[in-house]
Design a protein around this motif. Structure first.
Motif, PDB file in Angstrom:
ATOM      1  N   ILE A 141      25.418  36.022  53.801  1.00 32.22           N
ATOM      2  CA  ILE A 141      26.053  36.089  52.486  1.00 32.22           C
ATOM      3  C   ILE A 141      26.841  37.376  52.329  1.00 32.22           C
ATOM      4  CG2 ILE A 141      25.550  36.366  50.025  1.00 32.22           C
ATOM      5  CD1 ILE A 141      23.300  34.318  50.393  1.00 32.22           C
ATOM      6  N   ILE A 142      26.262  38.494  52.740  1.00 28.81           N
ATOM      7  CA  ILE A 142      26.939  39.782  52.627  1.00 28.81           C
ATOM      8  C   ILE A 142      28.242  39.780  53.421  1.00 28.81           C
ATOM      9  CG2 ILE A 142      26.795  42.224  53.269  1.00 28.81           C
ATOM     10  CD1 ILE A 142      23.790  42.043  52.546  1.00 28.81           C
ATOM     11  N   ALA A 143      28.221  39.156  54.596  1.00 27.35           N
ATOM     12  CA  ALA A 143      29.435  39.084  55.420  1.00 27.35           C
ATOM     13  C   ALA A 143      30.536  38.323  54.693  1.00 27.35           C
ATOM     14  CB  ALA A 143      29.119  38.427  56.763  1.00 27.35           C
ATOM     15  N   GLN A 144      30.169  37.245  53.989  1.00 29.45           N
ATOM     16  CA  GLN A 144      31.165  36.484  53.245  1.00 29.45           C
ATOM     17  C   GLN A 144      31.746  37.314  52.098  1.00 29.45           C
ATOM     18  OE1 GLN A 144      30.461  32.236  52.380  1.00 29.45           O
ATOM     19  NE2 GLN A 144      28.425  32.522  53.240  1.00 29.45           N
ATOM     20  N   ILE A 145      30.869  38.008  51.380  1.00 24.40           N
ATOM     21  CA  ILE A 145      31.325  38.833  50.267  1.00 24.40           C
ATOM     22  C   ILE A 145      32.201  39.971  50.783  1.00 24.40           C
ATOM     23  CG2 ILE A 145      30.608  40.348  48.389  1.00 24.40           C
ATOM     24  CD1 ILE A 145      28.021  38.654  48.250  1.00 24.40           C
ATOM     25  N   GLU A 146      31.809  40.566  51.906  1.00 24.98           N
ATOM     26  CA  GLU A 146      32.603  41.636  52.501  1.00 24.98           C
ATOM     27  C   GLU A 146      34.016  41.150  52.808  1.00 24.98           C
ATOM     28  OE1 GLU A 146      32.716  44.571  56.437  1.00 24.98           O
ATOM     29  OE2 GLU A 146      31.152  43.050  56.238  1.00 24.98           O
ATOM     30  N   GLY A 147      34.130  39.943  53.364  1.00 24.38           N
ATOM     31  CA  GLY A 147      35.449  39.392  53.678  1.00 24.38           C
ATOM     32  C   GLY A 147      36.292  39.222  52.428  1.00 24.38           C
ATOM     33  N   LEU A 148      35.664  38.756  51.352  1.00 28.47           N
ATOM     34  CA  LEU A 148      36.392  38.582  50.095  1.00 28.47           C
ATOM     35  C   LEU A 148      36.861  39.933  49.556  1.00 28.47           C
ATOM     36  CD1 LEU A 148      37.360  37.021  47.606  1.00 28.47           C
ATOM     37  CD2 LEU A 148      35.025  37.166  46.700  1.00 28.47           C
ATOM     38  N   LEU A 149      35.999  40.928  49.598  1.00 36.00           N
ATOM     39  CA  LEU A 149      36.362  42.251  49.088  1.00 36.00           C
ATOM     40  C   LEU A 149      37.480  42.891  49.899  1.00 36.00           C
ATOM     41  CD1 LEU A 149      32.836  43.696  48.184  1.00 36.00           C
ATOM     42  CD2 LEU A 149      34.526  42.626  46.675  1.00 36.00           C
ATOM     43  N   ARG A 150      37.479  42.651  51.211  1.00 37.25           N
ATOM     44  CA  ARG A 150      38.569  43.171  52.044  1.00 37.25           C
ATOM     45  C   ARG A 150      39.901  42.564  51.600  1.00 37.25           C
ATOM     46  NH1 ARG A 150      37.220  46.145  56.382  1.00 37.25           N
ATOM     47  NH2 ARG A 150      35.031  46.118  57.061  1.00 37.25           N
ATOM     48  N   GLN A 151      39.887  41.283  51.289  1.00 38.08           N
ATOM     49  CA  GLN A 151      41.106  40.609  50.843  1.00 38.08           C
ATOM     50  C   GLN A 151      41.574  41.172  49.498  1.00 38.08           C
ATOM     51  OE1 GLN A 151      40.601  36.344  50.802  1.00 38.08           O
ATOM     52  NE2 GLN A 151      39.660  36.321  52.832  1.00 38.08           N
ATOM     53  N   LEU A 152      40.641  41.351  48.578  1.00 38.27           N
ATOM     54  CA  LEU A 152      40.999  41.869  47.260  1.00 38.27           C
ATOM     55  C   LEU A 152      41.507  43.301  47.350  1.00 38.27           C
ATOM     56  CD1 LEU A 152      38.030  40.407  45.152  1.00 38.27           C
ATOM     57  CD2 LEU A 152      40.406  39.601  45.210  1.00 38.27           C
TER      58      LEU A 152
END
Length: 215
Positions: free
Chosen positions: A137-148
């Motif tokens: 889950i953290i990896a998915q959130i990290e990917g989203l935050l990198r995009q933002l």
């Protein structure tokens, strides 16, 4: 092919039978706990011979690990915010809501109870749980935050650290405790949305304004 879908000698095993064993084991481990569940009981529940279990798993600990990993994979969203778009708030709300609703599921709470149970392989189980659940889950959130961050929607110089903080905001929700004695309140859509909006607003306030240079 996964280890539990192979025989102890490394030959391909019957995957359907292996899945039947894992499913039966999941039910018994959750119902009875590690110590009270025996391979004899698993064989009886799966309507197979005990020898068939040994063709797939070396011992009860190996079966428990496979059953636990399978349950985590079933319960954890493989795509936490699939199809999420819009503003940073909208995307974080989608991710946070999906995460909190997952954590509130009785099956997920049962899995966590299995980890906390007194078992001879608790350390390995805790690692399995982390890798199949929180780390994914953290990896998915990290990917989203990198995009933002790259789009300038948020200022997230440390995406991994911020992803861990985001996850903690939802893992620490009091609704997870309330669910133990008032499941109706904990599953109320208004309660969940209210908590998510507060958590997301706090997170955005801490990452407001992207002053980094470049994407």
């Amino acid at each position: 092919m996964n280890d539990h879908a192979q025989t102890r000698r490394g030959r391909p095993a019957n995957e359907a039978l292996g899945q039947t064993i894992v499913d039966a084991a999941c039910e018994l481990f959750e119902e009875l706990g590690f110590h009270a569940t025996t391979l004899d009981k698993v064989a009886q529940h799966a309507k197979i011979s005990k020898l068939s279990i040994y063709k797939h798993f070396e011992n009860k600990e190996a079966l428990f690990g496979a059953a636990f990993a399978a349950r985590c994979q079933q319960l954890v969203p493989q795509k936490l915010f699939a199809g999420a778009n819009g503003s940073a708030e909208d995307q974080l709300m989608a991710a946070g809501s999906s995460l909190l609703r997952t954590l509130l599921r009785p099956e997920v709470r049962n899995v966590e109870a299995m980890v906390m149970a007194d078992t001879p392989n608790q350390k390995s189980l805790s690692r399995l749980h982390y890798e199949a659940g929180p780390a994914h889950i953290i990896a998915q959130i990290e990917g989203l935050l990198r995009q933002l961050h790259a789009k300038g929607a948020l200022n997230v110089p440390d995406p991994l650290g911020s992803a861990r903080l985001f996850g903690a905001l939802f893992k620490g929700s009091d609704l997870l405790i309330i669910a133990r004695f008032d499941e109706a309140k904990a599953s109320d859509d208004n309660e969940i949305e209210s908590y998510c909006r507060s958590a997301v607003a706090m997170f955005i306030a801490a990452h407001h304004g992207n002053d980094h240079a470049g994407g």
